[in-house]
Design a protein around this motif. Sequence first.
Motif, PDB file in Angstrom:
ATOM      1  N   SER A  60       0.923  -1.049   0.034  1.00  0.00           N
ATOM      2  CA  SER A  60      -0.117   0.017  -0.090  1.00  0.00           C
ATOM      3  C   SER A  60       0.672   1.136  -0.171  1.00  0.00           C
ATOM      4  O   SER A  60       0.418   2.336  -0.693  1.00  0.00           O
ATOM      5  N   ASP A 178      -5.988  -1.071  -4.863  1.00  0.00           N
ATOM      6  CA  ASP A 178      -5.214  -1.601  -3.586  1.00  0.00           C
ATOM      7  C   ASP A 178      -6.139  -2.426  -2.955  1.00  0.00           C
ATOM      8  O   ASP A 178      -7.062  -2.173  -2.403  1.00  0.00           O
ATOM      9  N   GLU A 179      -5.804  -3.675  -3.254  1.00  0.00           N
ATOM     10  CA  GLU A 179      -6.808  -4.899  -2.775  1.00  0.00           C
ATOM     11  C   GLU A 179      -8.344  -4.675  -2.966  1.00  0.00           C
ATOM     12  O   GLU A 179      -9.038  -4.621  -2.091  1.00  0.00           O
TER      13      GLU A 179
HETATM   14 MG    MG Z   1      -2.062  -3.039   2.331  1.00  0.00          MG
END
Ligand code: MG
Length: 257
Positions: A60, A178-179
């Motif tokens: 991240s 991000d995910e």
């Molecule tokens: Mg992360």
Amino acid sequence: MLNNALAADHQQEAAFHGASLELRNLTLAYGDIEVLRNVSLQIPAGTTTCIIGPSGSGKSTLLRGINRLHEPKAGDVLLSGRSVLKDKPDALRLRIGMVFQHFNLFPDHSALQNVALAPWKIKKLPKQQAMAIARLRLDEVGLTQRADHRPRDLSGGQQQRVAIARALAMDPEVMLFDEATSALDPELVKGVLNLMADLCQRGMTMVVVTHEMGFARKVADQVVFMDEGEIVETGTPEAIFERPQSARLRRFLSEVL
Ligand code: MG
Ligand code: ADP
């Protein structure tokens, strides 16, 4: 990577003109603690890079360094071959779209308004034009029928597709994820991954942090394995998944596959 015949075809239809992205010796710190050290990465225009690695490895933080939600301590970020670190962060974020695990939609706005807001308020397009762009983008993510719904009346998968449409409405040159599917119920994951694969096919440059190894294997042009704030291995999906070089990657794969 697409083969030549496909690529020619693809060029004619391409809706996106993704830019190349390059990271040079990027270092990011929280206070005195460097959580990302000397990360260098080349991402050719129109390709998809998947970033994998254990929790806390700096995935991240890497994305936040690219669009300067977090200012790099050292190193450089180049978009289309030009350093962007001297540009204003706001100007850079017009060029780089980001999609988070939690969709962060405005709860009191309809899906359509959520998508139209940034082109209208930030790009200062006339409202009607912003709404027209929003309708087009919502259509692309398959949500025309839900345009008037508030986020709370949409499924998690639909909300994430609105968030993707919202990022696309700004005509970004790069998309960071991000995910994006980590917060979704399992049955909703596939629709969002299919949409992301579709963006990849249409020439967007994408950097995708993901736990979905099937997606990385199938869609990525390159896979990056991070551990403890460093890039440990970079390679094609075959190289990373079939021929891991380091003990760290072999251990990670044995835990997630
Ligand atoms: Mg992360
Ligand atoms: P990942 O996304 O791979 O799980 P992160 O980039 O979130 O990893 O975190 C990398 C490291 O930075 C971790 O050790 C984490 O604890 C630390 N970290 C993340 N955000 C902050 C913050 N705001 N302040 C201090 N440390 C942070």
